[in-house]
Scaffold this motif. Sequence first.
Motif, PDB file in Angstrom:
ATOM      1  N   THR A  63       0.829  -1.201   0.000  1.00  0.00           N
ATOM      2  CA  THR A  63       0.000   0.000   0.000  1.00  0.00           C
ATOM      3  C   THR A  63       0.864   1.252   0.000  1.00  0.00           C
ATOM      4  O   THR A  63       0.601   2.208  -0.747  1.00  0.00           O
ATOM      5  N   ARG A  66       2.569   1.753  -3.401  1.00  0.00           N
ATOM      6  CA  ARG A  66       1.650   2.340  -4.394  1.00  0.00           C
ATOM      7  C   ARG A  66       1.457   3.828  -4.117  1.00  0.00           C
ATOM      8  O   ARG A  66       1.329   4.641  -5.043  1.00  0.00           O
ATOM      9  N   HIS A  67       1.446   4.211  -2.860  1.00  0.00           N
ATOM     10  CA  HIS A  67       1.315   5.617  -2.496  1.00  0.00           C
ATOM     11  C   HIS A  67       2.491   6.426  -3.046  1.00  0.00           C
ATOM     12  O   HIS A  67       2.300   7.543  -3.565  1.00  0.00           O
ATOM     13  N   VAL A  69       4.266   5.775  -5.682  1.00  0.00           N
ATOM     14  CA  VAL A  69       4.202   5.852  -7.144  1.00  0.00           C
ATOM     15  C   VAL A  69       2.966   6.612  -7.609  1.00  0.00           C
ATOM     16  O   VAL A  69       3.057   7.545  -8.419  1.00  0.00           O
ATOM     17  N   ASP A  70       1.816   6.233  -7.083  1.00  0.00           N
ATOM     18  CA  ASP A  70       0.559   6.785  -7.596  1.00  0.00           C
ATOM     19  C   ASP A  70       0.233   8.165  -7.037  1.00  0.00           C
ATOM     20  O   ASP A  70      -0.268   9.030  -7.763  1.00  0.00           O
ATOM     21  N   ASP A  71       0.495   8.380  -5.744  1.00  0.00           N
ATOM     22  CA  ASP A  71       0.115   9.641  -5.114  1.00  0.00           C
ATOM     23  C   ASP A  71       1.235  10.674  -5.122  1.00  0.00           C
ATOM     24  O   ASP A  71       0.982  11.871  -5.318  1.00  0.00           O
ATOM     25  N   GLY A  73       4.050  10.422  -7.099  1.00  0.00           N
ATOM     26  CA  GLY A  73       4.667  10.543  -8.417  1.00  0.00           C
ATOM     27  C   GLY A  73       6.087  10.049  -8.522  1.00  0.00           C
ATOM     28  O   GLY A  73       6.815  10.441  -9.452  1.00  0.00           O
ATOM     29  N   ARG A  75       9.071   7.638  -9.577  1.00  0.00           N
ATOM     30  CA  ARG A  75       9.315   6.600 -10.569  1.00  0.00           C
ATOM     31  C   ARG A  75       9.601   5.278  -9.851  1.00  0.00           C
ATOM     32  O   ARG A  75      10.048   5.285  -8.690  1.00  0.00           O
TER      33      ARG A  75
END
Length: 450
Positions: A63, A66-67, A69-71, A73, A75
Amino acid sequence: MSVAEPVDLLVADLHPALGDPALTSMNFLNEVSERYPAAVSLAAGRPYEEFFDLAAVHRHLDTFHRHLVDDLGHRPEQARRLLLQYGRTKGIVHHLIARNLRVDEGITVDPEDVVVTVGCQEAMFLVLRALRAGPADVLLAVAPTYVGLTGAARLVDLPVWPVAGGSAGADLADLAAQVHRARAAGLRPRACYLMPDFANPSGVSIDTAHRQRLLDLAAREDLLLLEDNPYGLFHSDDGPRPPTLKALDTGRRVVYLGSFAKTVLPGARVGYVVADQRVGGPGGRVGPLADQLAMIKSMVTVNTSPIAQAVIGGRLLEHGCSLVAANTRERSAYTRNLRHLVAGLARRFPALPDQLDQADQPDRPAVRWTVPAGGFFVVVTVPFPVDDALLDRSGRDYGVLWTPMAHFYDDTAPVHALRLSVSAVTPEQIDVGLDRLAALITDEVTRRAG
């Protein structure tokens, strides 16, 4: 004939704190538990282990990844490096801690005022190391005091002056008197350490009005308050929780010490300190005390494990950064156990009628106990001194462990009390432990009467 083991060093040639009872207390209590593994332990203030879930640890890590990468930004290679390489000294979940404090405690803090530490114990050490500038410095602490604080102070050569606690949680008149007494002696009281919520070991809490008066006193006396809050979420009623001292703090008087050991996972060893006090430096530079603590940390632990931080961060993210929401079942279990233990004490030690002399009924010893509104701990007062020898006998002959309250006082005076913890046991274990404790207390009273 035995041959003495050769000695390379003497304790007397090492730091004097290494022979101090404050540093030996935890080891002794752990050794007693290991010595009597079959005994019911009402001693350990550990979280309830039945809720531990190894699969959840991996999920929390994913989790948080993913935060990144997704939240945020990052790489993929940046996210991997952030989790697996040496990390930022102040930590990588400081922004989530700031959000958690806003959501759960109503505390607004700049993430840069947060230092993520290796458990709350390191947070204490960093603050005490920073505050101890010279031999005139002293620390005040509400007694009885968590032994980890006393031990950390010993290691940085910072004397600890006790302040009376009492039923209100902190005796403000005594606090002011100790400040004045220290200054009259040419000393500099730097701060007062306390746990306003369900303190370890007393279980006592400070009400909101008293908290405000405490802050007012700290402002008048130009004193910092070190607020340690590991148990604040575990209230046993459904009413509103009192605001933390830090939430009420408008003058940057409070250094806030936090831990995820009780609310997420003790094995992660992640804590933090909020130190937003402004520190002036050379050339007129001003920055938060957190920056100074981070410099000390860089020479002690370098950084807190990024993987451990990620596990904590993932748990926060999965619950909207609310540990209140994340600890619903834990709070329910601790509340159940606390009520069960208090009720069990009342059944086993009914109050004696006032007209009866205790000496006439040694089989019904006069025993008192606290009834805290939450947390892990109940203090039981008994009509005889409680020490380590009695604890050892309790484990060996009666099969129940507890903590002598003498470990939490910084003197050698006898203490007629022991601490019981409800956090790591079931109601059934509480019943067995209380039966054995009642037998010990009754036998001890009878033995001393005879």
